[in-house]
Design an enzyme around this catalytic site. Structure first.
Site, PDB file in Angstrom:
ATOM      1  CG  HIS A 106      -1.927  -1.171   1.169  1.00  0.00           C
ATOM      2  ND1 HIS A 106      -2.452  -1.669   0.006  1.00  0.00           N
ATOM      3  CD2 HIS A 106      -2.451  -1.935   2.165  1.00  0.00           C
ATOM      4  CE1 HIS A 106      -3.269  -2.686   0.289  1.00  0.00           C
ATOM      5  NE2 HIS A 106      -3.278  -2.879   1.579  1.00  0.00           N
ATOM      6  CG  HIS A 176      -7.657  -1.402   2.794  1.00  0.00           C
ATOM      7  ND1 HIS A 176      -8.214  -2.340   3.643  1.00  0.00           N
ATOM      8  CD2 HIS A 176      -6.559  -1.968   2.269  1.00  0.00           C
ATOM      9  CE1 HIS A 176      -7.450  -3.421   3.634  1.00  0.00           C
ATOM     10  NE2 HIS A 176      -6.441  -3.215   2.796  1.00  0.00           N
ATOM     11  CG  ASP A 246      -4.785 -10.946   1.486  1.00  0.00           C
ATOM     12  OD1 ASP A 246      -5.141  -9.966   0.800  1.00  0.00           O
ATOM     13  OD2 ASP A 246      -3.873 -10.890   2.333  1.00  0.00           O
ATOM     14  CD  GLU A 308      -7.794  -4.250  -0.378  1.00  0.00           C
ATOM     15  OE1 GLU A 308      -6.644  -3.890  -0.619  1.00  0.00           O
ATOM     16  OE2 GLU A 308      -8.048  -5.253   0.320  1.00  0.00           O
TER      17      GLU A 308
END
Ligand code: BGC
Length: 343
Positions: A106, A176, A246, A308
């Site tokens: 990020h 997020h 994920d 996201e």
């Protein structure tokens, strides 16, 4: 209507404001200047009862000290860059390796921890701007970022991302938010659909291997609606790495929603629209109840799910992926919509 209030002060004394955008059906969105963070979204259930459908924090201390990027604007490069390095026009750039000293996650958290400048555009739109200096977190180029949040009368929150750099650089921006349409407990019973025929499997550092793997016959098949928890515990090497979902899904082309989530109990529904090619489904796997979130309640595992919207992870090192390197002066522009309703 937009109302401004003081949210708090950071440990080093910077003031954080909260702007609440409310529409005529009382749907409301709180956005704070720390991280251009969508802090809360209040939406009605099928009986007209409102709840905050975002897991996260109700104070600045939570965001500063325990952040897993709850609700934050993420960039300048959302998701991961392998070994924190990439090359543009023969020049190697080494960026912050803020994840276990191995990967850049990020963008090193720069956009998420900055205080953004807010400007009320009109009754339902708020603009936030932030300028990242050349070399911030090791990335080339001074970049002017602008994010516009608009809450529409149909309960759609539109987020428009704009960025322009004075040097060729990589840009990947997202939000997020950890959604929990029940406003409590975990999201394993939420019914999710993702319009993706394929996803990008990852290595042990959560970096895509380069394979575009069909979801067919795997726990990653969300083409038909299914409970998030249905296959999350399946024996699968990919689920084992992420302790759950994920992963980046490769979105199919089309005008419909990229993803839809539904909580059968409350009847709340979320549709996600985006012009980007990917979406990271993260099911809050690393939350473990040790961090205290809103209302003094622990953030338990799977307390929320993130969708996201993004370019695929590690794109700067993967020439075969759709690219997100932008020339000096070339505009980055993208739009994601989160629309709420009841069923
Ligand atoms: C990542 C997760 C990470 C989370 C919070 C997500 O975008 O994919 O691995 O734990 O962000 O940092």
């Amino acid at each position: 209507m937009i109302v401004k209030n003081l949210f708090g002060n950071t440990a080093d004394g910077r003031q954080v404001d909260c702007y609440t955008i409310r529409n005529s059906s009382e749907t409301a969105v709180d956005i704070i200047t720390y991280g251009a963070t969508v802090n809360s979204i209040y939406v009605a259930d099928k009986n007209g009862i409102f709840a905050d459908v975002l897991a996260g924090f109700d104070n600045i201390d939570g965001h500063e000290n325990h952040s897993d990027y709850e609700g934050m604007t993420v960039g300048r490069y959302a998701n991961r860059i392998a070994e924190g390095k990439f090359t543009i026009d023969g020049v190697e750039y080494n960026v912050e390796k803020n994840e276990k000293g191995i990967t850049c996650l990020h963008g090193g958290g720069e956009l998420s921890t900055a205080i953004w400048k807010a400007m009320i555009v009109d009754d339902n739109s708020l603009e936030m701007t932030y300028t990242s200096p050349d070399g911030a977190m090791g990335f080339p180029g001074r970049v002017d970022f602008r994010v516009v949040f608009t809450l529409h009368e149909d309960n759609a929150l539109k987020i428009e991302y704009h960025a322009v750099s004075d040097k060729k650089t990589v840009i990947n921006m997202t939000n997020h938010a950890y959604f929990n349409l029940a406003g409590k407990g975990n999201v394993l019973d939420h019914i999710l659909q993702i319009n993706a025929d394929a996803y990008t499997p990852i290595d042990e550092n959560s970096i895509p291997t380069g394979e575009i793997r069909p979801v067919e016959g795997t726990p990653f098949d969300f083409r038909e609606p299914k409970a998030i928890g249905r296959d999350i515990g399946a024996e699968d090497d990919q689920l084992a790495i992420g302790k759950g979902y994920d992963h980046n899904f490769c979105l199919n082309d089309g005008d419909g929603p990229a993803a839809t989530a539904y909580d059968p109990e409350s009847g709340r529904m979320l549709e996600v629209f985006t012009d980007l090619c990917g979406v990271q489904l993260y099911t809050g796997n690393f939350l473990d109840g040790t961090i205290i979130g809103k209302g003094g309640k622990p953030l338990v595992q799977h307390a929320g799910f993130c969708l996201e919207t993004q370019y695929y992870p590690n794109t700067p090192n993967m020439p075969e992926f759709p690219q997100c390197t932008f020339d000096a002066g070339q505009k980055f522009c993208s739009c994601t919509v989160f629309r709420f309703s009841v069923k």
